[in-house]
Design a protein around this motif. Structure first.
Motif, PDB file in Angstrom:
ATOM      1  N   ASP A   1       0.814  -1.211   0.000  1.00 34.10           N
ATOM      2  CA  ASP A   1       0.000   0.000   0.000  1.00 34.10           C
ATOM      3  C   ASP A   1       0.847   1.260   0.000  1.00 34.10           C
ATOM      4  O   ASP A   1       0.444   2.281  -0.553  1.00 34.10           O
ATOM      5  CB  ASP A   1      -0.942   0.012   1.205  1.00 34.10           C
ATOM      6  CG  ASP A   1      -2.032  -1.042   1.085  1.00 34.10           C
ATOM      7  OD1 ASP A   1      -2.347  -1.439  -0.053  1.00 34.10           O
ATOM      8  OD2 ASP A   1      -2.547  -1.477   2.130  1.00 34.10           O
ATOM      9  N   SER A   2       2.018   1.210   0.608  1.00 35.98           N
ATOM     10  CA  SER A   2       2.861   2.400   0.686  1.00 35.98           C
ATOM     11  C   SER A   2       3.444   2.794  -0.671  1.00 35.98           C
ATOM     12  O   SER A   2       3.827   3.935  -0.874  1.00 35.98           O
ATOM     13  CB  SER A   2       3.982   2.182   1.691  1.00 35.98           C
ATOM     14  OG  SER A   2       4.812   1.123   1.271  1.00 35.98           O
ATOM     15  N   GLU A   3       3.515   1.859  -1.608  1.00 34.70           N
ATOM     16  CA  GLU A   3       4.077   2.135  -2.927  1.00 34.70           C
ATOM     17  C   GLU A   3       3.031   2.600  -3.937  1.00 34.70           C
ATOM     18  O   GLU A   3       3.384   3.004  -5.033  1.00 34.70           O
ATOM     19  CB  GLU A   3       4.752   0.886  -3.473  1.00 34.70           C
ATOM     20  CG  GLU A   3       5.896   0.387  -2.625  1.00 34.70           C
ATOM     21  CD  GLU A   3       6.453  -0.908  -3.151  1.00 34.70           C
ATOM     22  OE1 GLU A   3       6.827  -0.957  -4.332  1.00 34.70           O
ATOM     23  OE2 GLU A   3       6.505  -1.881  -2.382  1.00 34.70           O
ATOM     24  N   CYS A   4       1.761   2.521  -3.595  1.00 34.85           N
ATOM     25  CA  CYS A   4       0.684   2.838  -4.517  1.00 34.85           C
ATOM     26  C   CYS A   4       0.043   4.176  -4.182  1.00 34.85           C
ATOM     27  O   CYS A   4       0.002   4.575  -3.026  1.00 34.85           O
ATOM     28  CB  CYS A   4      -0.403   1.757  -4.463  1.00 34.85           C
ATOM     29  SG  CYS A   4       0.175   0.120  -4.876  1.00 34.85           S
ATOM     30  N   GLU A   5      -0.475   4.811  -5.224  1.00 33.62           N
ATOM     31  CA  GLU A   5      -1.303   5.988  -4.982  1.00 33.62           C
ATOM     32  C   GLU A   5      -2.564   5.510  -4.280  1.00 33.62           C
ATOM     33  O   GLU A   5      -3.122   4.479  -4.636  1.00 33.62           O
ATOM     34  CB  GLU A   5      -1.722   6.632  -6.299  1.00 33.62           C
ATOM     35  CG  GLU A   5      -0.659   7.418  -6.981  1.00 33.62           C
ATOM     36  CD  GLU A   5      -1.213   8.104  -8.216  1.00 33.62           C
ATOM     37  OE1 GLU A   5      -2.345   8.626  -8.169  1.00 33.62           O
ATOM     38  OE2 GLU A   5      -0.504   8.093  -9.219  1.00 33.62           O
ATOM     39  N   PRO A   6      -3.054   6.262  -3.313  1.00 36.97           N
ATOM     40  CA  PRO A   6      -4.294   5.838  -2.657  1.00 36.97           C
ATOM     41  C   PRO A   6      -5.488   5.999  -3.601  1.00 36.97           C
ATOM     42  O   PRO A   6      -5.475   6.895  -4.452  1.00 36.97           O
ATOM     43  CB  PRO A   6      -4.410   6.774  -1.454  1.00 36.97           C
ATOM     44  CG  PRO A   6      -3.594   7.951  -1.805  1.00 36.97           C
ATOM     45  CD  PRO A   6      -2.510   7.469  -2.726  1.00 36.97           C
ATOM     46  N   PRO A   7      -6.498   5.151  -3.482  1.00 34.59           N
ATOM     47  CA  PRO A   7      -7.693   5.317  -4.309  1.00 34.59           C
ATOM     48  C   PRO A   7      -8.405   6.627  -3.952  1.00 34.59           C
ATOM     49  O   PRO A   7      -8.266   7.137  -2.843  1.00 34.59           O
ATOM     50  CB  PRO A   7      -8.573   4.122  -3.934  1.00 34.59           C
ATOM     51  CG  PRO A   7      -7.706   3.175  -3.204  1.00 34.59           C
ATOM     52  CD  PRO A   7      -6.583   3.964  -2.636  1.00 34.59           C
ATOM     53  N   VAL A   8      -9.163   7.142  -4.899  1.00 35.68           N
ATOM     54  CA  VAL A   8      -9.926   8.365  -4.633  1.00 35.68           C
ATOM     55  C   VAL A   8     -10.964   8.071  -3.554  1.00 35.68           C
ATOM     56  O   VAL A   8     -11.432   6.952  -3.403  1.00 35.68           O
ATOM     57  CB  VAL A   8     -10.619   8.914  -5.904  1.00 35.68           C
ATOM     58  CG1 VAL A   8      -9.594   9.347  -6.914  1.00 35.68           C
ATOM     59  CG2 VAL A   8     -11.579   7.916  -6.488  1.00 35.68           C
ATOM     60  N   LYS A   9     -11.324   9.100  -2.796  1.00 29.84           N
ATOM     61  CA  LYS A   9     -12.290   8.934  -1.697  1.00 29.84           C
ATOM     62  C   LYS A   9     -13.695   8.694  -2.248  1.00 29.84           C
ATOM     63  O   LYS A   9     -14.411   7.821  -1.775  1.00 29.84           O
ATOM     64  CB  LYS A   9     -12.296  10.175  -0.797  1.00 29.84           C
ATOM     65  CG  LYS A   9     -10.979  10.445  -0.122  1.00 29.84           C
ATOM     66  CD  LYS A   9     -10.718   9.452   0.960  1.00 29.84           C
ATOM     67  CE  LYS A   9      -9.424   9.798   1.661  1.00 29.84           C
ATOM     68  NZ  LYS A   9      -8.784   8.713   2.287  1.00 29.84           N
ATOM     69  N   GLN A  10     -14.084   9.494  -3.229  1.00 34.15           N
ATOM     70  CA  GLN A  10     -15.440   9.400  -3.773  1.00 34.15           C
ATOM     71  C   GLN A  10     -15.371   9.112  -5.271  1.00 34.15           C
ATOM     72  O   GLN A  10     -14.724   9.845  -6.009  1.00 34.15           O
ATOM     73  CB  GLN A  10     -16.207  10.713  -3.528  1.00 34.15           C
ATOM     74  CG  GLN A  10     -17.639  10.700  -3.978  1.00 34.15           C
ATOM     75  CD  GLN A  10     -18.484   9.650  -3.254  1.00 34.15           C
ATOM     76  OE1 GLN A  10     -18.322   9.429  -2.058  1.00 34.15           O
ATOM     77  NE2 GLN A  10     -19.348   8.972  -3.971  1.00 34.15           N
ATOM     78  N   VAL A  11     -16.037   8.061  -5.704  1.00 29.93           N
ATOM     79  CA  VAL A  11     -16.093   7.713  -7.124  1.00 29.93           C
ATOM     80  C   VAL A  11     -17.273   8.435  -7.739  1.00 29.93           C
ATOM     81  O   VAL A  11     -18.384   8.452  -7.187  1.00 29.93           O
ATOM     82  CB  VAL A  11     -16.264   6.187  -7.290  1.00 29.93           C
ATOM     83  CG1 VAL A  11     -16.361   5.826  -8.765  1.00 29.93           C
ATOM     84  CG2 VAL A  11     -15.123   5.447  -6.643  1.00 29.93           C
ATOM     85  N   GLN A  12     -17.047   9.065  -8.901  1.00 31.22           N
ATOM     86  CA  GLN A  12     -18.121   9.805  -9.567  1.00 31.22           C
ATOM     87  C   GLN A  12     -18.575   9.046 -10.815  1.00 31.22           C
ATOM     88  O   GLN A  12     -17.784   8.424 -11.483  1.00 31.22           O
ATOM     89  CB  GLN A  12     -17.642  11.194  -9.955  1.00 31.22           C
ATOM     90  CG  GLN A  12     -17.267  12.037  -8.762  1.00 31.22           C
ATOM     91  CD  GLN A  12     -16.770  13.411  -9.159  1.00 31.22           C
ATOM     92  OE1 GLN A  12     -16.614  13.710 -10.333  1.00 31.22           O
ATOM     93  NE2 GLN A  12     -16.514  14.244  -8.175  1.00 31.22           N
ATOM     94  N   PHE A  13     -19.856   9.133 -11.083  1.00 27.70           N
ATOM     95  CA  PHE A  13     -20.454   8.455 -12.230  1.00 27.70           C
ATOM     96  C   PHE A  13     -21.110   9.468 -13.151  1.00 27.70           C
ATOM     97  O   PHE A  13     -22.282   9.373 -13.469  1.00 27.70           O
ATOM     98  CB  PHE A  13     -21.468   7.403 -11.766  1.00 27.70           C
ATOM     99  CG  PHE A  13     -20.842   6.302 -10.961  1.00 27.70           C
ATOM    100  CD1 PHE A  13     -20.250   5.231 -11.593  1.00 27.70           C
ATOM    101  CD2 PHE A  13     -20.836   6.351  -9.579  1.00 27.70           C
ATOM    102  CE1 PHE A  13     -19.669   4.213 -10.860  1.00 27.70           C
ATOM    103  CE2 PHE A  13     -20.255   5.348  -8.839  1.00 27.70           C
ATOM    104  CZ  PHE A  13     -19.664   4.272  -9.490  1.00 27.70           C
ATOM    105  N   LYS A  14     -20.369  10.432 -13.595  1.00 27.17           N
ATOM    106  CA  LYS A  14     -20.914  11.485 -14.482  1.00 27.17           C
ATOM    107  C   LYS A  14     -20.394  11.318 -15.853  1.00 27.17           C
ATOM    108  O   LYS A  14     -19.351  10.877 -16.112  1.00 27.17           O
ATOM    109  CB  LYS A  14     -20.550  12.867 -13.959  1.00 27.17           C
ATOM    110  CG  LYS A  14     -21.214  13.160 -12.639  1.00 27.17           C
ATOM    111  CD  LYS A  14     -20.851  14.542 -12.192  1.00 27.17           C
ATOM    112  CE  LYS A  14     -21.463  14.801 -10.830  1.00 27.17           C
ATOM    113  NZ  LYS A  14     -21.191  16.102 -10.310  1.00 27.17           N
TER     114      LYS A  14
END
Length: 105
Positions: free
Chosen positions: A92-105
């Motif tokens: 996990d320390s080597e990866c970008e963190p996932p976005v907090k909120q996923v948008q469906f637009k």
């Protein structure tokens, strides 16, 4: 335009060894790609049914995508660090963190 090609001083046997490691890594890349595809299908099915995303699956696929990226960098001679199984799997320390909120637009 200056010539940016560099002549290598490495022995041909070393080049062949790296090529063989690259072939093994590309097999792992295909398996990784398939696992990501299955995870995407499962994640959308879960999202449609439960109306929420699976955070453990998101974190796992985030690490898988980082692993695929590392394989491609190694295979294209842009990185010298051998990827898993010759080294540790990305954490996990080597990866970008996932976005907090996923948008469906």
């Amino acid at each position: 335009m200056p010539n940016t090609d560099r002549i290598t001083t490495v022995d041909r046997t070393e080049i062949l060894k790296r090529f063989l490691v690259t072939l093994v890594c590309l097999i792992f890349f295909e398996v990784t790609s398939f696992m990501i595809q299955l995870s995407v299908l499962f994640q959308y099915g879960y999202l449609l049914i439960a109306k929420k995303r699976s955070e453990p699956l998101r974190n796992f696929t985030n690490n898988l995508s980082q692993y695929g990226y590392r394989i491609m960098r190694y295979a294209t001679l842009n990185e010298n660090l051998r990827p898993f199984p010759f080294n540790q799997f990305p954490g996990d320390s080597e990866c970008e963190p996932p976005v907090k909120q996923v948008q469906f637009k």
